[in-house]
Design an enzyme around this catalytic site. Sequence first.
Site: not given
Length: 264
Positions: A14, A16
């Site tokens: 991922d 963020d």
Amino acid sequence: MTINFKEKAGFICDMDGVIYHGSRILPGVPEFIAWLQKNNKAYLFLTNNSGMTPKELQQKLQRMGLEVPEEHFYTSALATAAFLKAQSPGCSAFVIGEAGLLNALYDAGIVMNDVNPDYVVIGEGRNYSLETLTKAVNLVRGGARLIGANADITGPTEDGIAPACRALIAPVEMASGKPAYFCGKPNPLMMRTGFRILGCHSEEAVVIGDRMDTDVIAGMESGAETVLVLSGVTTREAASEYAYQPTMILNGVGDIVDAAEADD
């Protein structure tokens, strides 16, 4: 449980809350990316952020001093466009979102339509307003099907959290009485695409993220080992409340390098 990172062929990560908060790179990230590249690991940044294109994400990391080729990014906007193209080629949509979502839909041959669209598609966007919200509600009540780019309720920022797609689409669901279908993580369609791009089986890969309800569950249900990092929105205490657990919990991705080097 522990993971032997040196033996893993691929890494799905991922962005963020894992790689950065807003425009601030997180500790250990340069070392982690350098380790991936030095050891010729297959890696893919699989993000639920629908606002930016892969090129924009590549340039954002470049401004932070990180060189990652554009082909290492896949977004929920691309997953949404692929889903609509497979479901209804040449369909039309009323869209609330940023360039990443709009460009992905255009590239998939989906026509913009604010009169009688087949779909209403919502992602994160600065053009979200009462006017566009009202438009979306009435189009869905009129028969358009409601699509969300991802099911994230919040996202981490430099100053705390911000409402994300699931929070923004909730008023449309409530006012129209119609539930949305979400294309981003943990949707298995997006995960299967990620592993196909990565070029390895899920059992040979690690999924890394800061959210239990998207990253960890997506990796676990795909058959991959999972790492929850505490650099984003989920705390160790909050993670312990879930019925499922990640393979490992680390403070950040820099700990992966330390763990891999400890295996030498």
